[in-house]
Design a protein around this motif. Structure first.
Motif, PDB file in Angstrom:
ATOM      1  N   LEU A   1      40.063  36.750  33.691  1.00  0.00           N
ATOM      2  CA  LEU A   1      39.950  36.906  35.133  1.00  0.00           C
ATOM      3  C   LEU A   1      41.220  36.554  35.887  1.00  0.00           C
ATOM      4  O   LEU A   1      41.604  37.248  36.833  1.00  0.00           O
ATOM      5  N   LEU A   2      41.876  35.460  35.497  1.00  0.00           N
ATOM      6  CA  LEU A   2      42.947  34.890  36.315  1.00  0.00           C
ATOM      7  C   LEU A   2      44.334  35.133  35.741  1.00  0.00           C
ATOM      8  O   LEU A   2      44.557  35.012  34.535  1.00  0.00           O
ATOM      9  N   LYS A   3      45.257  35.444  36.630  1.00  0.00           N
ATOM     10  CA  LYS A   3      46.675  35.571  36.285  1.00  0.00           C
ATOM     11  C   LYS A   3      47.489  34.849  37.363  1.00  0.00           C
ATOM     12  O   LYS A   3      47.069  34.749  38.515  1.00  0.00           O
ATOM     13  N   ARG A   4      48.648  34.344  36.989  1.00  0.00           N
ATOM     14  CA  ARG A   4      49.459  33.573  37.939  1.00  0.00           C
ATOM     15  C   ARG A   4      49.842  34.394  39.161  1.00  0.00           C
ATOM     16  O   ARG A   4      50.036  33.838  40.247  1.00  0.00           O
ATOM     17  N   GLU A   5      49.935  35.712  38.999  1.00  0.00           N
ATOM     18  CA  GLU A   5      50.321  36.569  40.123  1.00  0.00           C
ATOM     19  C   GLU A   5      49.268  36.591  41.233  1.00  0.00           C
ATOM     20  O   GLU A   5      49.535  37.071  42.338  1.00  0.00           O
ATOM     21  N   MET A   6      48.080  36.068  40.945  1.00  0.00           N
ATOM     22  CA  MET A   6      47.002  36.064  41.936  1.00  0.00           C
ATOM     23  C   MET A   6      47.120  34.913  42.933  1.00  0.00           C
ATOM     24  O   MET A   6      46.311  34.814  43.859  1.00  0.00           O
ATOM     25  N   PHE A   7      48.116  34.049  42.748  1.00  0.00           N
ATOM     26  CA  PHE A   7      48.260  32.870  43.590  1.00  0.00           C
ATOM     27  C   PHE A   7      49.634  32.825  44.248  1.00  0.00           C
ATOM     28  O   PHE A   7      50.650  33.118  43.609  1.00  0.00           O
ATOM     29  N   ASN A   8      49.647  32.425  45.508  1.00  0.00           N
ATOM     30  CA  ASN A   8      50.890  32.129  46.213  1.00  0.00           C
ATOM     31  C   ASN A   8      50.997  30.616  46.353  1.00  0.00           C
ATOM     32  O   ASN A   8      50.031  29.960  46.765  1.00  0.00           O
ATOM     33  N   VAL A   9      52.157  30.084  46.021  1.00  0.00           N
ATOM     34  CA  VAL A   9      52.369  28.639  46.033  1.00  0.00           C
ATOM     35  C   VAL A   9      53.519  28.303  46.968  1.00  0.00           C
ATOM     36  O   VAL A   9      54.543  29.002  46.992  1.00  0.00           O
TER      37      VAL A   9
ATOM     38  N   PRO B   1      58.551  28.744  49.272  1.00  0.00           N
ATOM     39  CA  PRO B   1      57.938  29.395  48.110  1.00  0.00           C
ATOM     40  C   PRO B   1      58.218  28.618  46.824  1.00  0.00           C
ATOM     41  O   PRO B   1      59.318  28.108  46.606  1.00  0.00           O
ATOM     42  N   ALA B   2      57.200  28.517  45.996  1.00  0.00           N
ATOM     43  CA  ALA B   2      57.321  27.766  44.745  1.00  0.00           C
ATOM     44  C   ALA B   2      56.550  28.504  43.656  1.00  0.00           C
ATOM     45  O   ALA B   2      55.955  29.563  43.889  1.00  0.00           O
ATOM     46  N   SER B   3      56.551  27.939  42.460  1.00  0.00           N
ATOM     47  CA  SER B   3      55.946  28.596  41.303  1.00  0.00           C
ATOM     48  C   SER B   3      54.972  27.655  40.605  1.00  0.00           C
ATOM     49  O   SER B   3      54.888  26.457  40.918  1.00  0.00           O
ATOM     50  N   LEU B   4      54.250  28.207  39.637  1.00  0.00           N
ATOM     51  CA  LEU B   4      53.360  27.396  38.805  1.00  0.00           C
ATOM     52  C   LEU B   4      54.142  26.264  38.155  1.00  0.00           C
ATOM     53  O   LEU B   4      53.657  25.129  38.074  1.00  0.00           O
ATOM     54  N   GLU B   5      55.353  26.559  37.695  1.00  0.00           N
ATOM     55  CA  GLU B   5      56.168  25.535  37.026  1.00  0.00           C
ATOM     56  C   GLU B   5      56.572  24.413  37.979  1.00  0.00           C
ATOM     57  O   GLU B   5      56.788  23.275  37.538  1.00  0.00           O
ATOM     58  N   ASP B   6      56.671  24.702  39.258  1.00  0.00           N
ATOM     59  CA  ASP B   6      56.973  23.655  40.233  1.00  0.00           C
ATOM     60  C   ASP B   6      55.770  22.751  40.447  1.00  0.00           C
ATOM     61  O   ASP B   6      55.920  21.551  40.714  1.00  0.00           O
ATOM     62  N   VAL B   7      54.578  23.321  40.342  1.00  0.00           N
ATOM     63  CA  VAL B   7      53.351  22.530  40.504  1.00  0.00           C
ATOM     64  C   VAL B   7      53.109  21.664  39.278  1.00  0.00           C
ATOM     65  O   VAL B   7      52.765  20.482  39.390  1.00  0.00           O
ATOM     66  N   PHE B   8      53.293  22.243  38.096  1.00  0.00           N
ATOM     67  CA  PHE B   8      53.062  21.545  36.828  1.00  0.00           C
ATOM     68  C   PHE B   8      54.347  21.566  35.990  1.00  0.00           C
ATOM     69  O   PHE B   8      54.461  22.337  35.031  1.00  0.00           O
ATOM     70  N   PRO B   9      55.326  20.740  36.330  1.00  0.00           N
ATOM     71  CA  PRO B   9      56.580  20.750  35.562  1.00  0.00           C
ATOM     72  C   PRO B   9      56.348  20.439  34.085  1.00  0.00           C
ATOM     73  O   PRO B   9      55.529  19.585  33.732  1.00  0.00           O
ATOM     74  N   ASN B  10      57.062  21.175  33.249  1.00  0.00           N
ATOM     75  CA  ASN B  10      57.055  20.919  31.804  1.00  0.00           C
ATOM     76  C   ASN B  10      55.651  21.014  31.188  1.00  0.00           C
ATOM     77  O   ASN B  10      55.326  20.291  30.244  1.00  0.00           O
ATOM     78  N   TRP B  11      54.832  21.918  31.709  1.00  0.00           N
ATOM     79  CA  TRP B  11      53.497  22.112  31.126  1.00  0.00           C
ATOM     80  C   TRP B  11      53.652  22.520  29.658  1.00  0.00           C
ATOM     81  O   TRP B  11      54.478  23.360  29.309  1.00  0.00           O
TER      82      TRP B  11
ATOM     83  N   LEU C   1      39.965  35.560  51.441  1.00  0.00           N
ATOM     84  CA  LEU C   1      40.861  34.735  50.627  1.00  0.00           C
ATOM     85  C   LEU C   1      41.006  33.343  51.248  1.00  0.00           C
ATOM     86  O   LEU C   1      40.825  33.168  52.451  1.00  0.00           O
ATOM     87  N   VAL C   2      41.354  32.365  50.419  1.00  0.00           N
ATOM     88  CA  VAL C   2      41.423  30.977  50.870  1.00  0.00           C
ATOM     89  C   VAL C   2      42.766  30.359  50.516  1.00  0.00           C
ATOM     90  O   VAL C   2      43.299  30.573  49.416  1.00  0.00           O
ATOM     91  N   GLU C   3      43.300  29.577  51.448  1.00  0.00           N
ATOM     92  CA  GLU C   3      44.443  28.705  51.165  1.00  0.00           C
ATOM     93  C   GLU C   3      43.940  27.272  51.112  1.00  0.00           C
ATOM     94  O   GLU C   3      43.221  26.824  51.997  1.00  0.00           O
ATOM     95  N   GLU C   4      44.328  26.558  50.062  1.00  0.00           N
ATOM     96  CA  GLU C   4      43.997  25.136  49.921  1.00  0.00           C
ATOM     97  C   GLU C   4      45.283  24.318  49.959  1.00  0.00           C
ATOM     98  O   GLU C   4      46.349  24.812  49.585  1.00  0.00           O
ATOM     99  N   THR C   5      45.165  23.067  50.397  1.00  0.00           N
ATOM    100  CA  THR C   5      46.334  22.201  50.429  1.00  0.00           C
ATOM    101  C   THR C   5      46.071  20.910  49.661  1.00  0.00           C
ATOM    102  O   THR C   5      44.928  20.445  49.568  1.00  0.00           O
TER     103      THR C   5
END
Length: 263
Positions: A6-14, A20-30, A238-242
């Motif tokens: 269902l989910l892909k990283r392209e489905m989210f704006n960070v 603007p940021a990325s998944l890697e900025d949210v979870f460094p060194n995952w 669509l929803v934005e969460e903080t």
């Protein structure tokens, strides 16, 4: 396991601090052994952390491609219900049921023990007051040694003094909260994943039994209130969460107030 398809990283704006940021900025060194833990202390509270959780699940599958192809594994995510159950969150792929840990205590020591037992490396806690507390010997140090990222979230989806925003840009990002809030009568009728078209956990009797067992956690009024709160956040569906990124020490101090009435 529908999340895998269902989910892909392209489905989210960070964005972080409005940039603007990325998944890697949210979870460094995952890495492939990361485990995400979500502490829940109010009815359907985890819905307020939907996008952070979903981004973590996306990272889980992205870091090891075989998890989306040849393996059949659920993401390593764990929900810690404080004091009592707060409604099944299993539709998010907290499955099997052992991944929803029902802690019938408000003792912060028991909560941290449970988090350490599951080897959580990324932790989200509800926005509760910080408390200076004493944990069992070495348990706090074990958490400091292992947990790499910590976040504060609100069950409402909007956290005070937030520095991190995650929004969905695809309506499939609202599939999990929608399923979680569906009445049991509807779930009994539709037990095949709409995301894959194949019978998955939703078609398993043990899954339905778990949902039935957790149904006693909530009332119809609870469900309606949480649904209206989610709907109020939607713009074109669509929803934005903080969220607020915090240090591990602060997360553990806020963890100590989870389940207690806010003062």
């Amino acid at each position: 396991m529908h999340v895998m398809a269902l989910l892909k990283r392209e489905m989210f704006n960070v964005s972080i601090h409005g940039q603007p940021a990325s998944l890697e900025d949210v979870f460094p060194n995952w890495h492939e052994h990361d485990r995400f833990g979500l502490v829940i202390d109010e009815v359907f509270g985890g819905i307020g952390a939907t996008h952070l959780l979903q981004l973590a699940m996306t990272a889980y599958y992205d870091v090891k491609v075989s998890r989306r192809t040849t393996l059949t594994v659920y993401p390593e995510i764990y929900a810690f219900h404080i004091g009592k159950g707060h409604g099944a969150h299993a539709h998010y792929d907290f499955w099997p049921a052992r991944r929803e840990v029902i802690l019938k205590t408000l003792d912060h020591r028991e909560v941290l023990d449970a988090i350490n037992d599951r080897g959580i490396t990324r932790l989200a806690v509800p926005d509760r007051p910080m408390r200076d507390v004493v944990h069992r010997p070495k348990e706090e140090d074990a958490a400091f040694d292992r947990i790499e990222s910590a976040f504060v979230y609100s069950a409402s989806g909007r956290t005070a003094a937030a520095d991190l925003a995650i929004s969905g840009n695809d309506k499939r990002t609202e599939h999990n909260p929608r399923q979680t809030l569906r009445p049991l009568s509807e779930l009994r009728q539709n037990r095949v994943s709409s995301a894959t078209g194949r019978p998955v956990k939703e078609a398993d009797d043990t899954f339905l039994h778990w949902i039935v067992e957790r149904e006693a956690d909530v009332t119809d009024e609870d469900r309606a209130l949480v649904q209206s709160r989610r709907d109020a956040l939607k713009v074109d569906g669509l929803v934005e969460e903080t969220y607020r990124r915090v240090g591990i020490a602060e997360a553990l101090k806020r963890l100590a107030s989870a389940g207690a009435p806010a003062k």
